[in-house]
Design a protein around this motif. Structure first.
Motif, PDB file in Angstrom:
ATOM      1  N   THR A   1      -3.324   1.098   5.802  1.00 48.90           N
ATOM      2  CA  THR A   1      -3.716  -0.024   6.645  1.00 48.90           C
ATOM      3  C   THR A   1      -4.333  -1.138   5.802  1.00 48.90           C
ATOM      4  O   THR A   1      -5.292  -0.910   5.053  1.00 48.90           O
ATOM      5  CB  THR A   1      -4.744   0.429   7.708  1.00 48.90           C
ATOM      6  N   PHE A   2      -3.761  -2.328   5.908  1.00 50.53           N
ATOM      7  CA  PHE A   2      -4.296  -3.470   5.172  1.00 50.53           C
ATOM      8  C   PHE A   2      -5.645  -3.891   5.767  1.00 50.53           C
ATOM      9  O   PHE A   2      -5.818  -3.880   6.990  1.00 50.53           O
ATOM     10  CB  PHE A   2      -3.313  -4.633   5.225  1.00 50.53           C
ATOM     11  N   ALA A   3      -6.572  -4.261   4.889  1.00 45.11           N
ATOM     12  CA  ALA A   3      -7.886  -4.676   5.336  1.00 45.11           C
ATOM     13  C   ALA A   3      -7.808  -5.978   6.111  1.00 45.11           C
ATOM     14  O   ALA A   3      -6.947  -6.819   5.862  1.00 45.11           O
ATOM     15  CB  ALA A   3      -8.802  -4.845   4.124  1.00 45.11           C
TER      16      ALA A   3
ATOM     17  N   ALA B   1      -4.929   5.459   7.639  1.00 49.54           N
ATOM     18  CA  ALA B   1      -5.995   4.603   7.104  1.00 49.54           C
ATOM     19  C   ALA B   1      -5.679   4.142   5.695  1.00 49.54           C
ATOM     20  O   ALA B   1      -5.960   2.997   5.313  1.00 49.54           O
ATOM     21  CB  ALA B   1      -7.325   5.353   7.133  1.00 49.54           C
TER      22      ALA B   1
ATOM     23  N   LEU C   1       0.861  -1.183   0.000  1.00 47.33           N
ATOM     24  CA  LEU C   1       0.000   0.000   0.000  1.00 47.33           C
ATOM     25  C   LEU C   1       0.897   1.233   0.000  1.00 47.33           C
ATOM     26  O   LEU C   1       1.913   1.269   0.694  1.00 47.33           O
ATOM     27  CB  LEU C   1      -0.900   0.015   1.234  1.00 47.33           C
TER      28      LEU C   1
ATOM     29  N   GLU D   1      -3.156   8.542  -2.849  1.00 41.37           N
ATOM     30  CA  GLU D   1      -3.187   7.117  -2.522  1.00 41.37           C
ATOM     31  C   GLU D   1      -2.899   6.298  -3.766  1.00 41.37           C
ATOM     32  O   GLU D   1      -3.492   6.529  -4.817  1.00 41.37           O
ATOM     33  CB  GLU D   1      -4.538   6.719  -1.952  1.00 41.37           C
TER      34      GLU D   1
END
Length: 210
Positions: free
Chosen positions: A208-210, A205, A167, A183
């Motif tokens: 941050t990995f889901a 946020a 990410l 992003e």
């Protein structure tokens, strides 16, 4: 914390870092080598041998039977980078500075690498009990909010895990008080304005990995 808690900053050259990574040739070590921009260097075997020599001279490695093994601070760095399962790649830019940092983390602890273009890098243990990403955001905050270098300033973080794509997000603080968040990777990632009071939380946020 971990065994890295009381270790002072260590200066390592490219070839010494290559040697430490080669002493335990795991998939994590190879990923660390790639992220640290050391995977494609010319004459890698020669550099690794030079690194082993200087590590021996500096007391960061020793002969153990038929092997050369890292010891002392060298052993701690080698343990983390050869077992890492999470990495943060950071670029921090202010009007007077430009830094490239990496944080590598594993069950053995975490280390922060301040990479130099001259091939001599500073490595120090960091406390990652609050989480690797939280640590990265705190470092970014020092440059974007608390730093003495002024504005504009920008922080790019690429959050890597052992599997899957990273990410990526880029947060910029302008001289006029504006904040923008981009992003995604690539030349023109989607960018949007964010309120100053929510900028760092939005940055975290996005990474941050889901």
């Amino acid at each position: 914390m971990t065994q890295t808690a009381n270790v002072d900053t260590l200066r390592l050259t490219d070839h010494e870092l290559l040697a430490l990574l080669a002493m335990n040739p795991t998939p994590a070590a190879e990923r660390s080598r790639e992220l640290f921009r050391l995977a494609g260097v010319n004459h890698q075997d020669v550099l690794e041998q030079a690194g082993i020599t200087t590590l021996l001279v500096r007391g960061l490695a020793e002969v153990a039977g038929e092997d050369i093994v890292p010891v002392d601070k060298g052993a701690i760095v080698a343990a983390v980078v050869s077992t890492a399962d999470e990495w943060l790649e950071m670029a921090l830019v202010t009007p007077t500075s430009d830094h490239v940092l990496f944080i590598a983390g594993s069950e053995q602890g975490a280390v922060l690498l301040n990479l130099s273009r001259y091939g001599v890098h500073e490595i120090q243990p960091v406390d990652s009990r609050s989480g690797m990403l939280s640590l990265g955001i705190a470092i970014a905050k020092q440059y974007l909010v608390d730093g003495p270098d002024g504005l504009p300033a920008a922080a790019m973080i690429k959050h890597h895990r052992a599997g899957g794509e990273p990410l990526v997000a880029n947060l910029k603080a302008g001289e006029d008080g504006s904040w923008t968040l981009a992003e995604g990777d690539g030349d023109n990632p989607p960018t949007r304005p964010v309120p100053a009071t929510e900028a760092l939380a939005s940055f975290e946020a996005a990474l941050t990995f889901a």
